[in-house]
Design a protein around this motif. Structure first.
Motif, PDB file in Angstrom:
ATOM      1  N   PHE A 276       0.834  -1.195   0.000  1.00  0.00           N
ATOM      2  CA  PHE A 276       0.000   0.000   0.000  1.00  0.00           C
ATOM      3  C   PHE A 276       0.877   1.256   0.000  1.00  0.00           C
ATOM      4  O   PHE A 276       1.827   1.362   0.783  1.00  0.00           O
ATOM      5  N   VAL A 277       0.508   2.202  -0.863  1.00  0.00           N
ATOM      6  CA  VAL A 277       1.280   3.432  -1.031  1.00  0.00           C
ATOM      7  C   VAL A 277       0.329   4.629  -0.973  1.00  0.00           C
ATOM      8  O   VAL A 277      -0.731   4.630  -1.603  1.00  0.00           O
ATOM      9  N   ALA A 278       0.723   5.678  -0.215  1.00  0.00           N
ATOM     10  CA  ALA A 278      -0.034   6.931  -0.156  1.00  0.00           C
ATOM     11  C   ALA A 278       0.694   7.965  -1.021  1.00  0.00           C
ATOM     12  O   ALA A 278       1.753   8.468  -0.629  1.00  0.00           O
ATOM     13  N   PRO A 279       0.170   8.283  -2.205  1.00  0.00           N
ATOM     14  CA  PRO A 279       0.871   9.181  -3.127  1.00  0.00           C
ATOM     15  C   PRO A 279       1.191  10.550  -2.550  1.00  0.00           C
ATOM     16  O   PRO A 279       2.243  11.125  -2.840  1.00  0.00           O
ATOM     17  N   ALA A 280       0.288  11.113  -1.739  1.00  0.00           N
ATOM     18  CA  ALA A 280       0.486  12.480  -1.235  1.00  0.00           C
ATOM     19  C   ALA A 280       1.794  12.615  -0.464  1.00  0.00           C
ATOM     20  O   ALA A 280       2.465  13.654  -0.535  1.00  0.00           O
ATOM     21  N   GLN A 281       2.156  11.578   0.283  1.00  0.00           N
ATOM     22  CA  GLN A 281       3.391  11.641   1.066  1.00  0.00           C
ATOM     23  C   GLN A 281       4.622  11.686   0.156  1.00  0.00           C
ATOM     24  O   GLN A 281       5.598  12.349   0.460  1.00  0.00           O
ATOM     25  N   ILE A 282       4.541  10.973  -0.958  1.00  0.00           N
ATOM     26  CA  ILE A 282       5.667  10.957  -1.898  1.00  0.00           C
ATOM     27  C   ILE A 282       5.744  12.291  -2.640  1.00  0.00           C
ATOM     28  O   ILE A 282       6.823  12.842  -2.854  1.00  0.00           O
ATOM     29  N   GLU A 283       4.593  12.821  -3.013  1.00  0.00           N
ATOM     30  CA  GLU A 283       4.542  14.068  -3.789  1.00  0.00           C
ATOM     31  C   GLU A 283       5.178  15.227  -3.045  1.00  0.00           C
ATOM     32  O   GLU A 283       5.779  16.115  -3.658  1.00  0.00           O
ATOM     33  N   SER A 284       5.080  15.207  -1.726  1.00  0.00           N
ATOM     34  CA  SER A 284       5.668  16.305  -0.944  1.00  0.00           C
ATOM     35  C   SER A 284       7.184  16.355  -1.093  1.00  0.00           C
ATOM     36  O   SER A 284       7.801  17.398  -0.878  1.00  0.00           O
ATOM     37  N   GLY A 285       7.789  15.245  -1.486  1.00  0.00           N
ATOM     38  CA  GLY A 285       9.233  15.205  -1.660  1.00  0.00           C
ATOM     39  C   GLY A 285       9.730  16.003  -2.851  1.00  0.00           C
ATOM     40  O   GLY A 285      10.933  16.239  -2.990  1.00  0.00           O
ATOM     41  N   PHE A 286       8.820  16.424  -3.740  1.00  0.00           N
ATOM     42  CA  PHE A 286       9.201  17.224  -4.908  1.00  0.00           C
ATOM     43  C   PHE A 286       9.012  18.719  -4.665  1.00  0.00           C
ATOM     44  O   PHE A 286       9.207  19.528  -5.560  1.00  0.00           O
ATOM     45  N   SER A 287       8.617  19.084  -3.454  1.00  0.00           N
ATOM     46  CA  SER A 287       8.190  20.457  -3.183  1.00  0.00           C
ATOM     47  C   SER A 287       9.312  21.487  -3.305  1.00  0.00           C
ATOM     48  O   SER A 287       9.054  22.666  -3.549  1.00  0.00           O
ATOM     49  N   GLU A 288      10.574  21.054  -3.129  1.00  0.00           N
ATOM     50  CA  GLU A 288      11.676  22.016  -3.185  1.00  0.00           C
ATOM     51  C   GLU A 288      12.228  22.188  -4.593  1.00  0.00           C
ATOM     52  O   GLU A 288      13.134  22.997  -4.801  1.00  0.00           O
ATOM     53  N   ASN A 289      11.672  21.457  -5.548  1.00  0.00           N
ATOM     54  CA  ASN A 289      12.141  21.598  -6.933  1.00  0.00           C
ATOM     55  C   ASN A 289      11.318  22.687  -7.626  1.00  0.00           C
ATOM     56  O   ASN A 289      10.131  22.512  -7.882  1.00  0.00           O
ATOM     57  N   ASN A 290      11.951  23.812  -7.921  1.00  0.00           N
ATOM     58  CA  ASN A 290      11.244  24.959  -8.489  1.00  0.00           C
ATOM     59  C   ASN A 290      10.794  24.748  -9.926  1.00  0.00           C
ATOM     60  O   ASN A 290      10.063  25.581 -10.474  1.00  0.00           O
ATOM     61  N   PHE A 291      11.240  23.661 -10.545  1.00  0.00           N
ATOM     62  CA  PHE A 291      10.785  23.367 -11.905  1.00  0.00           C
ATOM     63  C   PHE A 291       9.421  22.682 -11.911  1.00  0.00           C
ATOM     64  O   PHE A 291       8.798  22.545 -12.952  1.00  0.00           O
ATOM     65  N   VAL A 292       8.957  22.242 -10.740  1.00  0.00           N
ATOM     66  CA  VAL A 292       7.703  21.481 -10.640  1.00  0.00           C
ATOM     67  C   VAL A 292       6.567  22.403 -10.205  1.00  0.00           C
ATOM     68  O   VAL A 292       6.660  23.077  -9.181  1.00  0.00           O
ATOM     69  N   ASP A 293       5.495  22.424 -10.994  1.00  0.00           N
ATOM     70  CA  ASP A 293       4.294  23.182 -10.622  1.00  0.00           C
ATOM     71  C   ASP A 293       3.300  22.248  -9.938  1.00  0.00           C
ATOM     72  O   ASP A 293       2.910  22.464  -8.799  1.00  0.00           O
ATOM     73  N   GLN A 294       2.888  21.191 -10.635  1.00  0.00           N
ATOM     74  CA  GLN A 294       1.956  20.219 -10.079  1.00  0.00           C
ATOM     75  C   GLN A 294       2.515  18.819 -10.289  1.00  0.00           C
ATOM     76  O   GLN A 294       3.245  18.562 -11.259  1.00  0.00           O
ATOM     77  N   ILE A 295       2.155  17.926  -9.374  1.00  0.00           N
ATOM     78  CA  ILE A 295       2.629  16.550  -9.467  1.00  0.00           C
ATOM     79  C   ILE A 295       1.524  15.593  -9.065  1.00  0.00           C
ATOM     80  O   ILE A 295       0.738  15.874  -8.153  1.00  0.00           O
ATOM     81  N   CYS A 296       1.468  14.478  -9.766  1.00  0.00           N
ATOM     82  CA  CYS A 296       0.528  13.406  -9.440  1.00  0.00           C
ATOM     83  C   CYS A 296       1.292  12.090  -9.513  1.00  0.00           C
ATOM     84  O   CYS A 296       1.734  11.676 -10.594  1.00  0.00           O
ATOM     85  N   VAL A 297       1.483  11.458  -8.366  1.00  0.00           N
ATOM     86  CA  VAL A 297       2.173  10.164  -8.327  1.00  0.00           C
ATOM     87  C   VAL A 297       1.154   9.059  -8.599  1.00  0.00           C
ATOM     88  O   VAL A 297       0.197   8.889  -7.847  1.00  0.00           O
ATOM     89  N   ALA A 298       1.360   8.348  -9.697  1.00  0.00           N
ATOM     90  CA  ALA A 298       0.465   7.254 -10.089  1.00  0.00           C
ATOM     91  C   ALA A 298       0.990   5.942  -9.516  1.00  0.00           C
ATOM     92  O   ALA A 298       2.185   5.641  -9.625  1.00  0.00           O
ATOM     93  N   VAL A 299       0.071   5.193  -8.897  1.00  0.00           N
ATOM     94  CA  VAL A 299       0.459   3.953  -8.215  1.00  0.00           C
ATOM     95  C   VAL A 299      -0.423   2.793  -8.646  1.00  0.00           C
ATOM     96  O   VAL A 299       0.044   1.661  -8.824  1.00  0.00           O
ATOM     97  N   HIS A 300      -1.704   3.046  -8.830  1.00  0.00           N
ATOM     98  CA  HIS A 300      -2.706   1.998  -9.025  1.00  0.00           C
ATOM     99  C   HIS A 300      -2.344   1.071 -10.184  1.00  0.00           C
ATOM    100  O   HIS A 300      -2.076   1.521 -11.307  1.00  0.00           O
ATOM    101  N   GLN A 301      -2.278  -0.224  -9.891  1.00  0.00           N
ATOM    102  CA  GLN A 301      -2.020  -1.290 -10.866  1.00  0.00           C
ATOM    103  C   GLN A 301      -0.638  -1.171 -11.517  1.00  0.00           C
ATOM    104  O   GLN A 301      -0.431  -1.584 -12.651  1.00  0.00           O
TER     105      GLN A 301
END
Length: 564
Positions: free
Chosen positions: A446-471
């Motif tokens: 089981f993986v919670a995407p929101a927790q992983i997405e926060s790890g990209f927060s310091e990269n100024n090149f990233v506006d929005q992120i969606c970590v895909a996990v399902h299947q």
């Protein structure tokens, strides 16, 4: 200059506050509407005259008592006046998002059983209007930009009503058990649900939150740009302006956002995470991080730089600065803190009026959503960790949805939020994910995407992120680049994202590690239904959009992939 009356009693409705300010400061400006570089001002007296006249008109329609009255418009002065008119007439206010399609508008109008509809400032009314049943009478706002087009002969016109009817003179007093509003959710997980809120819920929430909302600030000013039909904006802007007797400034368009905000200089401001990211990018476009860091280290210049940057944003006078609606990355909050912009994270949901917790101004614990408001109880499911809340401002239920209500509200009054979290020994609440957004990989983890997405927060090149996990056997990060990222060299962007992955992945469990970062070609917007009107990503829709590409992307050799 104005401060909240110390003799206001507990248990007052928003109408009670309105009656007070309407009488005490009739000539003070309440609403400021920008129009083509100028402002049209509405005093408390003028707002009262128009709202009371519209209430007379609504009562002349012979509708059943406590009818549901719809309101669809972008934020503007007339939105607030129409909302007050509905309440003054004894009916129930049912606001809708101004970005709905014709079929979506028809669905919520049918479901809410609205007996009339206010139609206001909209970008695509010609495409939306077929969704309004012919049996529903409409009242058009006065023409403004963007205009509705020529007046519809079948609609009642705002200005005609003001010319033909007299304003009501009495001050109706709703019963605390009466329905105040039905707030439709943004529909991130299916059709929108109509959250029923009685007057007593709003009364209780006001009395509980007032001590923390800086209600005694002299000359309170508010800036309205997030959808007023959303519970957060309606609370912080409409409700708090009525409570404090403050002035509301509206955004004319997103193109004039910066100009309008700088003119408003709000004392109270709510920014969703994407807005804070935009602010950061604006500052860094003018002053690169290295130069900013150097200036902030010089004692004589540091204070000047901070003040100038706050003034440029329009936040130098802000006493209460909140963020909410979605998790705001801790590094972003800390970045603004070094500029003297202290962002307090707040947490709640429509079903509890958005009132669960807020970060104390003087006791900050990063990574949490603050401490509970007085009057809220919480507990957690022993197996799933789901957060449940109970308070006097919990919703009555979902309109015409008894099964959904029973699933969300148990027999003891506990609201099952669908969020997973913890409460530490110091009383700070942490939200770790959504029950519906915890996915199982094909490896059974089981993986919670929101927790992983926060790890990209310091990269100024990233506006929005969606970590895909399902299947999928391993997570994939779908990334929409920021303006900075779009202007940067592709090689530099790819290297930066690889560095982020190399820094992030060692801190994750093996099954959580992001295998690929995919830079998507098309932006995610409200218009293409990839984001909600409150600027949260629609995870399921985004994953569905790229579903057929996910496995092939996983099988490619490169770590960073550019779509197309």
């Amino acid at each position: 200059m104005n401060t909240l009356r110390s003799d206001f009693q507990k248990g007052q409705t928003l109408l009670d506050y309105f009656y007070y300010w309407e009488k005490q400061q009739p000539n003070k400006v309440y609403l400021r509407q920008p129009q083509g570089g100028r402002y049209r001002d509405f005093t408390w007296c003028e707002v009262g005259r128009q709202a009371r006249t519209l209430a007379t008109y609504l009562n002349s329609l012979g509708l059943p008592a406590k009818s549901n009255i719809g309101l669809v418009s972008k934020n503007c002065a007339h939105w607030v006046i129409a909302d007050l008119a509905i309440l003054l007439s004894g009916h129930v206010s049912v606001p809708f998002y101004p970005t709905l399609t014709a079929s979506q508008l028809q669905q919520v109008l049918d479901h809410s059983q609205c007996q009339a509809l206010f139609v206001g400032k909209l970008d695509k009314w010609q495409e939306m209007k077929s969704g309004v049943p012919k049996t529903v009478p409409c009242i058009d706002f006065p023409p403004q930009q963007p205009v509705l087009g020529l007046p519809d002969a079948t609609h009642a016109q705002w200005e005609d009503i003001l010319a033909r009817y007299e304003p009501m003179t009495d001050n109706p007093q709703p019963h605390s058990e009466d329905l105040f509003t039905i707030v439709y959710t943004s529909g991130t997980t299916g059709n929108p649900k109509g959250v029923m809120m009685p007057y007593k819920a709003m009364i209780s929430a006001i009395d509980s939150t007032k001590p923390l909302m800086c209600v005694d600030v002299p000359d309170p000013r508010f800036f309205s740009y997030l959808p007023l039909c959303h519970v957060a904006e309606r609370n912080l802007v409409e409700a708090l302006s009525l409570i404090t007797g403050g002035t509301v400034y509206f955004v004319e368009s997103m193109a004039t956002f910066a100009k309008n905000l700088a003119a408003a200089r709000p004392t109270h401001f709510l920014g969703v995470p994407r807005i804070w990211l935009k602010f950061q990018q604006t500052i860094l476009a003018r002053m690169p991080q290295r130069k900013l860091d150097q200036l902030l280290k010089i004692p004589l210049l540091s204070g000047i730089v901070k003040r100038e940057l706050r003034m440029a944003l329009g936040l130098n006078d802000a006493r209460l600065i909140l963020t909410g609606a979605a998790p705001t990355p801790v590094p972003l909050i800390r970045w603004f803190r070094q500029l003297g912009i202290n962002i307090q994270e707040a947490y709640g949901m429509t079903e509890n009026l958005g009132v669960v917790s807020v970060m104390p101004a003087n006791t900050i614990k990063d990574g949490t959503v603050g401490m509970l408001y007085s009057g809220i109880q919480v507990k957690f499911d022993a197996v799933t960790g789901e957060l449940m809340t109970r308070s006097d401002w919990t919703m009555r239920g979902y309109f015409r949805e008894p099964e959904m209500t029973a699933a969300a509200l148990d027999s003891e009054g506990w609201l099952h939020t669908g969020d997973v979290g913890t409460l530490d020994d110091e009383g700070f609440l942490t939200i770790t994910g959504r029950m519906k957004e915890i996915y199982k990989t094909t490896k059974g983890e089981f993986v919670a995407p929101a927790q992983i997405e926060s790890g990209f927060s310091e990269n100024n090149f990233v506006d929005q992120i969606c970590v895909a996990v399902h299947q999928l056997p391993q997570p994939i990060a779908l990334i929409m680049l920021s303006e900075t990222g779009l202007k940067a060299d592709k090689v530099e962007v790819s290297q930066s994202l690889e560095e982020t992955l190399n820094s992030l992945n060692p801190n994750l469990h093996t099954y959580q590690r992001v295998k690929k970062a995919v830079i998507v070609k098309d932006p995610w917007t409200v218009d293409n239904d990839m984001m909600t009107p409150s600027l949260k990503i629609k995870r399921k829709i985004i994953e569905s959009r790229y579903e057929s590409h996910l496995q092939p992307w996983l099988e490619r050799e490169e770590t960073v992939i550019w779509e197309g």
